[in-house]
Design a protein around this motif. Structure first.
Motif, PDB file in Angstrom:
ATOM      1  N   PRO A   3       0.901  -1.335  -0.031  1.00  0.00           N
ATOM      2  CA  PRO A   3       0.128   0.014  -0.021  1.00  0.00           C
ATOM      3  C   PRO A   3       1.060   1.301   0.009  1.00  0.00           C
ATOM      4  O   PRO A   3       1.544   1.351   1.033  1.00  0.00           O
ATOM      5  N   PRO A   4       0.556   2.164  -0.835  1.00  0.00           N
ATOM      6  CA  PRO A   4       1.725   3.329  -1.067  1.00  0.00           C
ATOM      7  C   PRO A   4       1.884   4.324   0.204  1.00  0.00           C
ATOM      8  O   PRO A   4       2.784   4.862   0.328  1.00  0.00           O
ATOM      9  N   GLU A   5       0.868   4.031   0.804  1.00  0.00           N
ATOM     10  CA  GLU A   5       0.622   5.221   2.243  1.00  0.00           C
ATOM     11  C   GLU A   5       1.366   4.705   3.308  1.00  0.00           C
ATOM     12  O   GLU A   5       1.579   5.205   4.296  1.00  0.00           O
ATOM     13  N   LEU A   6       1.879   3.351   3.248  1.00  0.00           N
ATOM     14  CA  LEU A   6       2.339   2.779   4.421  1.00  0.00           C
ATOM     15  C   LEU A   6       3.659   3.106   4.612  1.00  0.00           C
ATOM     16  O   LEU A   6       4.660   3.028   3.910  1.00  0.00           O
ATOM     17  N   PRO A   7       3.996   3.574   5.877  1.00  0.00           N
ATOM     18  CA  PRO A   7       5.592   4.070   6.137  1.00  0.00           C
ATOM     19  C   PRO A   7       6.304   3.134   6.407  1.00  0.00           C
ATOM     20  O   PRO A   7       6.177   1.717   6.955  1.00  0.00           O
TER      21      PRO A   7
END
Length: 204
Positions: free
Chosen positions: A144-148
């Motif tokens: 997921p692109p938003e996962l840090p």
């Protein structure tokens, strides 16, 4: 509390007698995510002292967390985040249940998705020096692109830019910032160098 820099200071081996001075040096330099590994001497006392003293200005958490019971003990001590060396589903789920942030250690896409499904806040790629920026970049493509994502184990101010370019948002720094016997002035100096490198890397 302002949005922190994504630099986690890993104080493995810290003692309750040192924790306040070391935390102050780190916070003064701009590092406000501080991890006390549970295999440090009397770690829960250190977490409690740091949380009571700096809880308004820093995030104090625990590392090397292996069991649900340890997660609860950290929460009771005032810790606000949990770093684990593996993707232990029970540990991640208990961390989420207690509304603490969860940063489990991962190395493969299988690890990463197991952690995500259990409720991880972010992922700790460890050892980052083995995976390297290319390995992390390849795995990030399916996440997921938003996962840090954090690079831990081999990350240092000299290679922050490479890991930023691979898609990491932050780093865990251990012996670079603290090891038993290190002078407080050296911790402060290295913390300042890490913050400067992080800010440069973010600006690029």
């Amino acid at each position: 509390m302002d949005t922190p820099r994504h630099i986690i200071a890993i104080l493995r081996g810290i003692t309750p007698a040192e924790i306040i001075d070391v935390c102050k040096a780190l916070i003064d330099a701009g590092i406000t995510m501080i991890e006390v590994p549970l295999n440090s001497p009397d770690a829960l006392t250190s977490i409690s002292l740091a949380s009571n003293t700096f809880g308004d200005t820093a995030m104090i958490g625990a590392g090397t967390v292996l069991t649900k019971k340890q997660v609860l003990a950290v929460a009771d001590a005032g810790g606000t985040f949990i770093v684990s060396p593996d993707t232990n589903k029970a540990v991640i789920e208990e961390t989420a249940r207690l509304q603490l942030a969860s940063y489990p250690g991962v190395f493969t896409p299988t690890d990463a998705f197991r952690a995500i499904r259990a409720g991880a806040t972010g992922l700790k790629f460890f050892p980052a020096e083995v995976l390297g920026p290319k390995g992390i970049k390849a795995i990030k493509a399916v996440l997921p692109p938003e996962l840090p994502l954090y690079a831990v184990g081999g990350a240092n101010p000299g290679n922050f830019a490479e890991f930023f370019a691979a898609g990491c948002v932050g780093f865990g720094l251990g012996t670079y910032l603290y090891k038993p016997g290190m002078e407080l002035s050296q911790t402060a100096e290295h913390a300042a160098l890490a913050v400067a490198a992080y800010d440069r890397g973010q600006a690029q």
